[in-house]
Motif scaffolding. Structure first.
Motif, short mmCIF file in Angstrom:
data_model
loop_
_atom_site.label_atom_id
_atom_site.label_comp_id
_atom_site.label_asym_id
_atom_site.label_seq_id
_atom_site.Cartn_x
_atom_site.Cartn_y
_atom_site.Cartn_z
N UNK A 1 -21.74 -22.14 11.27
CA UNK A 1 -20.30 -21.92 11.42
C UNK A 1 -19.98 -20.58 10.77
N UNK A 2 -19.37 -19.67 11.51
CA UNK A 2 -19.09 -18.33 11.01
C UNK A 2 -17.76 -18.32 10.26
N UNK A 3 -17.70 -17.53 9.20
CA UNK A 3 -16.48 -17.34 8.42
C UNK A 3 -16.25 -15.83 8.24
N UNK A 4 -15.05 -15.50 7.81
CA UNK A 4 -14.73 -14.09 7.62
C UNK A 4 -15.32 -13.54 6.33
N UNK A 5 -15.35 -14.37 5.27
CA UNK A 5 -15.85 -13.92 3.98
C UNK A 5 -16.80 -14.96 3.40
N UNK A 6 -17.55 -14.54 2.39
CA UNK A 6 -18.45 -15.48 1.72
C UNK A 6 -17.66 -16.50 0.91
N UNK A 7 -16.50 -16.12 0.39
CA UNK A 7 -15.66 -17.07 -0.34
C UNK A 7 -15.19 -18.20 0.58
N UNK A 8 -14.80 -17.86 1.81
CA UNK A 8 -14.43 -18.89 2.78
C UNK A 8 -15.62 -19.79 3.07
#
Length: 609
Positions: free
Chosen positions: A73-80
């Motif tokens: 699952x792709x996210x915008x940032x590593x924190x997300x």
């Protein structure tokens, strides 16, 4: 090795097709279940690292061998990605992740703000009611203790709105000095607001200010020789002091802080959490994460914190015994979640270090208690195996009991014990439908027949609460399922005295162990847990039946009016306590119907009680 090579091939193929961007990856097994869930700054690089098996723990090597598919699952940032990973781990509970075992919500104290005379009450769950929430408290006992002291000190009401509206004279709380009776006008809104303000100040950490004000009022009352009033102020001060006196560490300067101390043994890990709000220690609770032995302290704390705060807002400051992996990333993710700065620190001196030492001491003691309990349980299972003639301690023991009231709302219960203790996720409640009301033998036969019909996760030993007759019923159920499972029946002693139980085995005479025999204590503990679970299931069903039928059986109250009543009052009990005038003010309910509702519910509750 063939399966390991197969898993490595799956991971290599998946990694080669992944982008170098943040996201979450799920390692899936043959049945499509997630074996492991992780987050990554670069999915391609992170997933590819699992092909370097020499750097993996034995637990992760086994996971690699079982992998059949990799999903991302792709996210915008590593924190997300970190937040998404924690949510997925909590929802799917993959067997190869470090897991937070106890994720129940913590209780709070709620000071309502939606009424002219607010309540001070215990609250657990979604914070939808308008008001101020104080906590979290580690357990219900901590909340009850503080609430009792606060009611003595600030005299705020704890009754429901419907009871409040229907009072015509003060209740017992007023007469024992725990309420100023705003329901009958003994205190005006302004005076009550002063009580609320004092309670709010105390809960927000301004305890010394509140205690000084009460002490001044006590001295003033004494100076004018109003000794009864002075005694009341004295009692209120004592109630507040009872809360403050239980503080085990000087936390007045700390504000809002959570402290986590980690202690490791060869096989277990304990993380002790201490909660401080408004400069007051609310309590502590130990946690024992699963699959954490052999992992680094930083990785355990990182996984623990991410899961712990998925459903709880973190305070502005979190102090830790060790620096977690990805400290900066955790700070980013937690800050983004609550919309303010959250700091993680490992203090070396001062009040925060003292708080952490207190948490570490609690973790050490909790781990010692856990180790002792596990050793006692293991010894009990070994003694039980010897008593039953088993080759080795049973890995799964199922204990059965039934509960009913004069044959009504009969429920069966199954609890499960394993090598490490009770397996509460495996407990089952069985609604009895086939056996005749009051037929205890028939109920036990129905429960066992339905349980053994599926043939999955079969036990190594079955224990039933009962005597020789229950043992015979259990034997018929096991034979009908064409199984060979050892059976034990535990009959209560004369006059149901603990310590005088008779143990029944197939082909043997009943045996009574010495009252101080450790094996008897172990069997009693297993039996008592089944008894507790069965009674709880029966009471819940009985209450549901009573409340469900109370409104359903009233002529003229259909689904729409039932929804109106429950939305306004919250429960059938509150409807029963409401005066007819308040019922008649609701849309669609006349005075005649209000009287009918009151009479019908009163009759049902009177019959029940």
């Amino acid at each position: 090795m063939a399966s390991l090579e197969q898993g490595l091939a799956v991971i290599r193929d998946a990694a080669s097709a992944l982008p170098a961007m943040p996201g979450v990856y799920r390692m899936l097994g043959a049945n499509g279940r997630a074996l492991y869930i992780g987050k990554a700054r670069s999915l391609r690089a992170r997933v590819g690292q699992y092909t370097q098996t020499r750097h993996l723990s034995v637990r992760l090597q086994r996971m690699v061998a079982a992998v059949q598919r990799v999903e991302v699952l792709h996210t915008r940032t590593e924190a997300e990605a970190l937040l998404l990973e924690a949510n997925l781990i909590k929802a799917e509970r993959p067997p190869c992740n470090i897991l937070l075992r106890d994720d129940k919500s913590f209780p709070h104290i709620l000071l309502r703000a939606d009424h002219a005379f607010p309540q001070l009450l215990k609250h657990r769950g979604a914070q939808n009611t308008l008001g101020r929430y104080y906590g979290p408290f580690p357990g219900v006992g901590d909340v009850n203790r503080v609430l009792a002291a606060l009611h003595k000190a600030f005299l705020l009401r704890n009754c429901s709105d419907s009871v409040f509206a229907g009072r015509t004279r003060p209740c017992l709380q007023y007469h024992i000095g725990r309420c100023t009776a705003p329901c009958v006008g003994y205190v005006d809104p302004r005076g009550y607001a002063e009580q609320v303000g004092q309670a709010q100040a105390f809960l927000e950490g301004r305890s010394r200010e509140v205690q000084a004000a009460l002490a001044a009022q006590m001295e003033a009352a004494s100076a004018r020789q109003d000794y009864e009033a002075a005694a009341r102020y004295r009692d209120r001060l004592r109630a507040l002091n009872s809360v403050s006196a239980r503080q085990d560490v000087d936390s007045a300067t700390l504000g809002d802080v959570d402290a986590f101390a980690l202690i490791q043994s060869d096989t277990r890990v304990c993380v002790n959490a201490v909660f401080v709000r408004g400069g007051q220690v609310l309590g502590a609770r130990p946690f024992f994460p699963r699959h954490a032995s052999g992992e680094s302290r930083g990785s355990v704390l990182s996984a623990f914190l991410a899961q712990f705060y998925t459903s709880r807002p973190p305070p502005p400051e979190v102090v830790l015994s060790d620096a977690p992996d990805d400290t900066y990333l955790l700070c980013q993710a937690l800050s983004a979640r609550v919309g303010r700065k959250v700091s993680l620190a490992v203090p070396q001196r001062g009040a925060r270090r003292n708080l952490l030492d207190f948490a570490r001491l609690g973790a050490d003691r909790a781990l010692a208690r856990e180790r002792s309990a596990r050793a006692g349980h293991a010894g009990g299972m070994a003694a039980l195996a010897a008593f039953m003639g088993l080759d080795k301690p049973p890995q799964r023991v199922e204990i059965y009991d039934n509960s009913h009231t004069s044959g009504q709302e009969a429920m069966g219960a199954m609890v499960v014990a394993g090598p490490e203790g009770f397996c509460k996720k495996a407990y089952r409640k069985i609604t009895l439908r086939e056996s005749a009301p009051g037929d205890d033998y028939g109920a036990m036969g129905e429960v066992l027949s339905r349980r053994l019909r599926g043939g999955q996760d079969l036990p190594d030993l079955i224990i039933v609460d009962g005597g020789a007759g229950h043992l015979a019923v259990a034997r018929r159920a096991v034979e009908a399922a064409r199984l060979d499972i050892p059976l034990l029946a535990v009959a209560k002693g004369p006059e149901r005295n603990a310590g005088l139980e008779a143990l029944h085995k197939i082909g043997h005479k009943s045996v009574s162990l010495a009252h101080n025999d450790p094996l008897l204590h172990h069997i009693q503990r297993l039996r008592d847990e089944a008894h507790r679970f069965a009674i709880g299931a029966h009471r819940a069903r009985r209450q549901k039946r009573m409340e469900g039928s109370a409104l359903d059986a009233i002529p003229g109250v259909g689904p729409a009016r039932r929804r109106t009543l429950l939305r306004h009052f919250g429960s059938v009990r509150a409807v029963a306590d409401a005066p007819e005038e308040e019922l008649a003010r609701l849309p669609g309910i006349s005075k005649t119907l209000a009287a009918q509702i009151r009479a019908s519910i009163y009759q049902i509750y009177s019959t029940f009680n």
